[in-house]
Scaffold this motif. Structure first.
Motif, PDB file in Angstrom:
ATOM      1  N   SER A 160       0.839  -1.195   0.000  1.00 23.97           N
ATOM      2  CA  SER A 160       0.000   0.000   0.000  1.00 23.97           C
ATOM      3  C   SER A 160       0.879   1.252   0.000  1.00 23.97           C
ATOM      4  O   SER A 160       2.064   1.196   0.334  1.00 23.97           O
ATOM      5  N   TYR A 161       0.263   2.369  -0.341  1.00 28.65           N
ATOM      6  CA  TYR A 161       0.982   3.643  -0.306  1.00 28.65           C
ATOM      7  C   TYR A 161       1.522   3.893   1.096  1.00 28.65           C
ATOM      8  O   TYR A 161       2.648   4.361   1.263  1.00 28.65           O
ATOM      9  N   GLY A 162       0.749   3.561   2.117  1.00 25.71           N
ATOM     10  CA  GLY A 162       1.195   3.726   3.493  1.00 25.71           C
ATOM     11  C   GLY A 162       2.374   2.831   3.830  1.00 25.71           C
ATOM     12  O   GLY A 162       3.308   3.256   4.526  1.00 25.71           O
ATOM     13  N   ALA A 205      -4.850   1.423   0.288  1.00 29.56           N
ATOM     14  CA  ALA A 205      -4.948   0.661   1.539  1.00 29.56           C
ATOM     15  C   ALA A 205      -6.038  -0.405   1.472  1.00 29.56           C
ATOM     16  O   ALA A 205      -5.893  -1.482   2.069  1.00 29.56           O
ATOM     17  N   ALA A 245       5.397   4.328   2.313  1.00 26.07           N
ATOM     18  CA  ALA A 245       5.832   5.487   3.096  1.00 26.07           C
ATOM     19  C   ALA A 245       6.680   5.043   4.286  1.00 26.07           C
ATOM     20  O   ALA A 245       7.726   5.642   4.568  1.00 26.07           O
ATOM     21  N   ALA A 287       1.712   8.720   2.976  1.00 29.39           N
ATOM     22  CA  ALA A 287       1.115   7.908   1.910  1.00 29.39           C
ATOM     23  C   ALA A 287       0.741   8.745   0.691  1.00 29.39           C
ATOM     24  O   ALA A 287       0.941   8.326  -0.451  1.00 29.39           O
TER      25      ALA A 287
END
Length: 177
Positions: free
Chosen positions: A105-107, A143, A110, A119
């Motif tokens: 996920s983008y998170g 997410a 990150a 994110a």
């Protein structure tokens, strides 16, 4: 003095313009809007029109052939990072650690890039990557597991993820769901 060259790869979803400066890949453009626009854009960014070249350094065209045939999992092409620095570069470097056939996920990216809570900045870095496909931003998802827009071409992201997961029919594009 630097030498800029570009070559076109006949991609499965659009022509792909690869631009090199002194044998390092500086930009990959999946030319959905046409090669003329892709060439003009990179010429403006570099300040010089790259010389056309029918080959590419470091076997880049062969590596793309291998990737699209399902025989290559990572690219071994030197990258010229002149268009990316700071956190966006850290985010793109982190995406290179997502294993072939998997997503993050983008998170999660990150966190991998050392900035939990960034994110959205990862999303921006992925959207603006100069190294589409070679740096696997297609492996970064929302997410909730949905894939997002992928530069307005989610069908390409589906294609790349299906290809990496050995999904039957991955040799053709599917419409976005």
């Amino acid at each position: 003095m630097s030498t800029a060259t570009s070559t076109v790869y006949d991609g499965p979803f659009a022509p792909i313009l690869l631009t090199f400066v002194d044998d390092a890949l500086v930009h990959v453009d999946v030319a959905h809007d046409g090669l003329d626009i892709a060439r003009a854009t990179i010429a403006q960014r570099l300040g010089v029109m790259p010389e056309p070249d029918t080959g590419a350094p470091h076997g880049a065209l062969a590596q793309l052939d291998e990737y699209f045939a399902g025989r290559r999992r990572t690219f071994e092409i030197p990258l010229d990072w002149r268009f990316v620095d700071g956190f966006p570069r850290a985010a793109l470097e982190a995406t290179r650690r997502i294993p072939y056939g998997e997503v993050a996920s983008y998170g999660e990216v990150a966190i991998m890039a050392g900035s939990p809570g960034a994110a959205r900045a990862v999303g921006t870095a992925c959207a603006r990557t100069p190294f589409s496909i070679v740096v696997p931003v297609h492996r970064v998802v929302r997410a909730d597991g949905s894939i997002g827009e992928y530069g307005g071409h989610p069908e390409v992201k589906h294609f790349l993820l299906d290809l990496e997961n050995g999904v039957a029919g991955a040799d053709r594009l599917r419409s976005p769901a």
